[in-house]
Motif scaffolding. Structure first.
Motif, PDB file in Angstrom:
ATOM      1  N   THR A  70       0.836  -1.204   0.000  1.00  0.00           N
ATOM      2  CA  THR A  70       0.000   0.000   0.000  1.00  0.00           C
ATOM      3  C   THR A  70       0.869   1.251   0.000  1.00  0.00           C
ATOM      4  O   THR A  70       0.507   2.264  -0.594  1.00  0.00           O
ATOM      5  N   LEU A  75      -0.457   4.992  -0.541  1.00  0.00           N
ATOM      6  CA  LEU A  75      -0.924   5.257   0.818  1.00  0.00           C
ATOM      7  C   LEU A  75       0.237   5.916   1.558  1.00  0.00           C
ATOM      8  O   LEU A  75       1.255   5.277   1.836  1.00  0.00           O
ATOM      9  N   LEU A  80      -2.319   0.691   7.228  1.00  0.00           N
ATOM     10  CA  LEU A  80      -3.652   0.284   6.788  1.00  0.00           C
ATOM     11  C   LEU A  80      -4.480  -0.148   7.990  1.00  0.00           C
ATOM     12  O   LEU A  80      -4.006  -0.915   8.838  1.00  0.00           O
ATOM     13  N   GLN A 175      -9.390   1.724   3.869  1.00  0.00           N
ATOM     14  CA  GLN A 175      -9.361   1.391   2.443  1.00  0.00           C
ATOM     15  C   GLN A 175      -9.204  -0.104   2.187  1.00  0.00           C
ATOM     16  O   GLN A 175      -9.112  -0.527   1.044  1.00  0.00           O
ATOM     17  N   ASP A 176      -9.141  -0.891   3.235  1.00  0.00           N
ATOM     18  CA  ASP A 176      -8.954  -2.329   3.096  1.00  0.00           C
ATOM     19  C   ASP A 176     -10.268  -3.009   2.727  1.00  0.00           C
ATOM     20  O   ASP A 176     -11.279  -2.849   3.429  1.00  0.00           O
TER      21      ASP A 176
END
Length: 193
Positions: A70, A75, A80, A175-176
């Motif tokens: 990510t 990101l 995360l 966002q997972d």
């Protein structure tokens, strides 16, 4: 087996972490013609994930950890926010998710409920995830969690109000995919939003 698929070969491209193979196969198209195709397939095994929730407190337990893929894909800090999860590694999905929940969050789970199974990235990854939910209470916290250091885990445990977690999807803080799926499932069936 699917009669429309004839596998010719698999070539191992990498087995450094898990197995990346190149497959060559024929596929019978809807128009009746056979077409030779090649695909790269990453096999890392199957996994399980769980959302811990407290209905009385209206909270959920999530984790935050650094994920290198990510980070290199935009990101900013690579951190995360996720539900607890792990690969099965020869265990049943139920056994594995109980262990992962305790290792990552510090909570022992009593009664777990399987909610569904899903392929998360079927275009190139073989992994199937088993999705679970379980209610937790304060008394269920046995350790601080954080994962297993020797496995490179450095996990922060987050206890969040459910509505805040749902808002974090909208703001992009969560966002997972697996986490979004379980939070939305909980919104429909547990918290009934």
């Amino acid at each position: 087996m699917n009669q429309r698929v004839k596998i010719h070969s698999f070539e191992v491209l990498s087995d450094n972490w898990y197995i990346l193979r190149k497959a060559t196969f024929d596929y019978l198209r809807n128009n009746g013609e056979w077409q030779t195709q090649t695909r790269e397939v990453y096999d890392r095994g199957n996994g399980a994930t769980i959302l811990l929730y407290n209905l009385e407190q209206q909270t959920v337990i999530l984790t935050r950890q650094f994920r290198f893929p990510t980070y290199i894909n935009g990101l900013a800090d690579g951190l995360l926010i996720e539900t607890a999860a792990g690969l099965l590694d020869q265990a049943s999905p139920e056994e594995r998710i109980r262990l992962e929940a305790e290792e990552e969050t510090g909570y022992t789970v009593q009664t777990i409920q399987k909610v569904f199974e899903a392929y998360m990235s079927p275009g190139s990854v073989t992994e199937k995830l088993y999705f679970y939910i379980a209610e937790y209470q304060s008394k269920d916290k046995l350790t601080t969690g954080g994962g297993i250091e020797s496995e490179g885990e450095d996990i922060e445990v987050l206890e969040l109000p459910f509505q805040q977690a749902m808002q974090m999807i909208t703001t992009g803080e969560i966002q997972d995919g697996k986490t979004i799926m379980l939070l939305q499932h909980a919104a429909l069936t547990v918290f009934k939003c």
